[in-house]
Design a protein around this motif. Sequence first.
Motif, PDB file in Angstrom:
ATOM      1  N   GLN A   1      11.462  60.883  37.299  1.00  0.00           N
ATOM      2  CA  GLN A   1      10.018  60.991  37.397  1.00  0.00           C
ATOM      3  C   GLN A   1       9.542  60.423  38.720  1.00  0.00           C
ATOM      4  N   VAL A   2       8.535  61.061  39.265  1.00  0.00           N
ATOM      5  CA  VAL A   2       7.911  60.617  40.507  1.00  0.00           C
ATOM      6  C   VAL A   2       6.410  60.522  40.270  1.00  0.00           C
ATOM      7  N   GLN A   3       5.819  59.411  40.669  1.00  0.00           N
ATOM      8  CA  GLN A   3       4.373  59.242  40.569  1.00  0.00           C
ATOM      9  C   GLN A   3       3.782  59.307  41.974  1.00  0.00           C
ATOM     10  N   LEU A   4       2.696  60.055  42.102  1.00  0.00           N
ATOM     11  CA  LEU A   4       2.032  60.239  43.395  1.00  0.00           C
ATOM     12  C   LEU A   4       0.589  59.787  43.300  1.00  0.00           C
ATOM     13  N   VAL A   5       0.165  58.993  44.274  1.00  0.00           N
ATOM     14  CA  VAL A   5      -1.219  58.518  44.314  1.00  0.00           C
ATOM     15  C   VAL A   5      -1.772  58.764  45.706  1.00  0.00           C
ATOM     16  N   GLU A   6      -2.827  59.584  45.777  1.00  0.00           N
ATOM     17  CA  GLU A   6      -3.465  59.876  47.056  1.00  0.00           C
ATOM     18  C   GLU A   6      -4.617  58.922  47.326  1.00  0.00           C
ATOM     19  N   SER A   7      -4.940  58.760  48.606  1.00  0.00           N
ATOM     20  CA  SER A   7      -6.094  57.977  49.020  1.00  0.00           C
ATOM     21  C   SER A   7      -6.530  58.464  50.400  1.00  0.00           C
ATOM     22  N   GLY A   8      -7.724  58.031  50.794  1.00  0.00           N
ATOM     23  CA  GLY A   8      -8.189  58.328  52.141  1.00  0.00           C
ATOM     24  C   GLY A   8      -9.235  59.410  52.256  1.00  0.00           C
ATOM     25  N   GLY A   9      -9.572  60.046  51.150  1.00  0.00           N
ATOM     26  CA  GLY A   9     -10.608  61.072  51.209  1.00  0.00           C
ATOM     27  C   GLY A   9     -11.983  60.464  51.418  1.00  0.00           C
ATOM     28  N   GLY A  10     -12.953  61.335  51.627  1.00  0.00           N
ATOM     29  CA  GLY A  10     -14.322  60.861  51.809  1.00  0.00           C
ATOM     30  C   GLY A  10     -15.198  61.907  52.437  1.00  0.00           C
ATOM     31  N   LEU A  11     -16.360  61.458  52.860  1.00  0.00           N
ATOM     32  CA  LEU A  11     -17.354  62.321  53.500  1.00  0.00           C
ATOM     33  C   LEU A  11     -17.257  62.139  55.014  1.00  0.00           C
TER      34      LEU A  11
ATOM     35  N   THR B   1     -13.556  71.430  53.219  1.00  0.00           N
ATOM     36  CA  THR B   1     -14.005  70.712  52.032  1.00  0.00           C
ATOM     37  C   THR B   1     -13.220  71.170  50.809  1.00  0.00           C
ATOM     38  N   ALA B   2     -12.600  70.218  50.122  1.00  0.00           N
ATOM     39  CA  ALA B   2     -11.766  70.535  48.966  1.00  0.00           C
ATOM     40  C   ALA B   2     -11.222  69.244  48.376  1.00  0.00           C
ATOM     41  N   VAL B   3     -10.607  69.366  47.228  1.00  0.00           N
ATOM     42  CA  VAL B   3      -9.787  68.281  46.692  1.00  0.00           C
ATOM     43  C   VAL B   3      -8.378  68.489  47.248  1.00  0.00           C
ATOM     44  N   TYR B   4      -7.849  67.451  47.848  1.00  0.00           N
ATOM     45  CA  TYR B   4      -6.530  67.523  48.462  1.00  0.00           C
ATOM     46  C   TYR B   4      -5.507  66.842  47.541  1.00  0.00           C
TER      47      TYR B   4
ATOM     48  N   SER C   1      14.546  71.048  40.875  1.00  0.00           N
ATOM     49  CA  SER C   1      13.721  72.061  40.228  1.00  0.00           C
ATOM     50  C   SER C   1      12.401  71.494  39.712  1.00  0.00           C
ATOM     51  N   PHE C   2      12.130  70.247  40.018  1.00  0.00           N
ATOM     52  CA  PHE C   2      10.915  69.597  39.542  1.00  0.00           C
ATOM     53  C   PHE C   2       9.893  69.460  40.663  1.00  0.00           C
ATOM     54  N   THR C   3       8.631  69.689  40.293  1.00  0.00           N
ATOM     55  CA  THR C   3       7.522  69.539  41.227  1.00  0.00           C
ATOM     56  C   THR C   3       6.527  68.544  40.644  1.00  0.00           C
ATOM     57  N   TYR C   4       6.118  67.605  41.458  1.00  0.00           N
ATOM     58  CA  TYR C   4       5.188  66.559  41.020  1.00  0.00           C
ATOM     59  C   TYR C   4       3.904  66.634  41.841  1.00  0.00           C
ATOM     60  N   TRP C   5       2.795  66.281  41.177  1.00  0.00           N
ATOM     61  CA  TRP C   5       1.480  66.331  41.812  1.00  0.00           C
ATOM     62  C   TRP C   5       0.754  65.012  41.640  1.00  0.00           C
ATOM     63  N   GLY C   6      -0.054  64.686  42.628  1.00  0.00           N
ATOM     64  CA  GLY C   6      -0.966  63.574  42.493  1.00  0.00           C
ATOM     65  C   GLY C   6      -2.253  64.015  41.836  1.00  0.00           C
ATOM     66  N   GLN C   7      -3.189  63.069  41.709  1.00  0.00           N
ATOM     67  CA  GLN C   7      -4.443  63.368  41.014  1.00  0.00           C
ATOM     68  C   GLN C   7      -5.487  63.971  41.932  1.00  0.00           C
ATOM     69  N   GLY C   8      -5.250  63.917  43.221  1.00  0.00           N
ATOM     70  CA  GLY C   8      -6.156  64.516  44.196  1.00  0.00           C
ATOM     71  C   GLY C   8      -7.143  63.533  44.784  1.00  0.00           C
ATOM     72  N   THR C   9      -7.589  63.836  45.990  1.00  0.00           N
ATOM     73  CA  THR C   9      -8.621  63.045  46.658  1.00  0.00           C
ATOM     74  C   THR C   9      -9.606  64.003  47.305  1.00  0.00           C
ATOM     75  N   GLN C  10     -10.884  63.721  47.137  1.00  0.00           N
ATOM     76  CA  GLN C  10     -11.929  64.630  47.616  1.00  0.00           C
ATOM     77  C   GLN C  10     -12.184  64.443  49.105  1.00  0.00           C
ATOM     78  N   VAL C  11     -12.212  65.538  49.826  1.00  0.00           N
ATOM     79  CA  VAL C  11     -12.613  65.557  51.228  1.00  0.00           C
ATOM     80  C   VAL C  11     -13.838  66.455  51.345  1.00  0.00           C
ATOM     81  N   THR C  12     -14.915  65.904  51.866  1.00  0.00           N
ATOM     82  CA  THR C  12     -16.143  66.667  52.051  1.00  0.00           C
ATOM     83  C   THR C  12     -16.541  66.612  53.517  1.00  0.00           C
ATOM     84  N   VAL C  13     -16.684  67.775  54.115  1.00  0.00           N
ATOM     85  CA  VAL C  13     -17.075  67.877  55.525  1.00  0.00           C
ATOM     86  C   VAL C  13     -18.480  68.459  55.569  1.00  0.00           C
ATOM     87  N   SER C  14     -19.421  67.629  55.946  1.00  0.00           N
ATOM     88  CA  SER C  14     -20.823  68.046  55.921  1.00  0.00           C
ATOM     89  C   SER C  14     -21.640  67.172  56.848  1.00  0.00           C
ATOM     90  N   SER C  15     -22.681  67.772  57.411  1.00  0.00           N
ATOM     91  CA  SER C  15     -23.596  66.996  58.243  1.00  0.00           C
ATOM     92  C   SER C  15     -24.778  66.520  57.425  1.00  0.00           C
TER      93      SER C  15
END
Length: 117
Positions: free
Chosen positions: A1-11, A92-95, A103-117
């Motif tokens: 098992q592999v656990q993935l945790v993303e960080s660093g997203g934002g506006l 702009t998306a959840v990354y 044969s196994f693929t693991y995913w993190g929970q995602g981090t939101q990136v928003t590009v806006s003025s």
Amino acid sequence: QVQLVESGGGLVQPGGSLRLSCAASGSIFGINTVGWYRQAPGKQRELVATLTRYIANYADSVKGRFAISKDNANNTVYLVYLQMIGLKPEDTAVYYCNAVMGSFTYWGQGTQVTVSS
């Protein structure tokens, strides 16, 4: 098992930069490919970048603006980064961080990136 945790997203404003991080833990020694994917509202998840031991691949839409890298020198945590510059509103998306081990693929929970003025 592999656990993935993303960080660093934002506006961020158009033209700005962000660096996403992904910390992989668990059975990390078997990881052979890592990557970043994104999903915008109403759209399917799409590949942003992948990195094997030596080769990086990028979606055409991010070539020249995004860079994927890794740091697997630590025996307990495998770090994956996505440096993004020249951000556009269409980025702009959840990354999501992704790791492939056999044969196994693991995913993190995602981090939101928003590009806006």
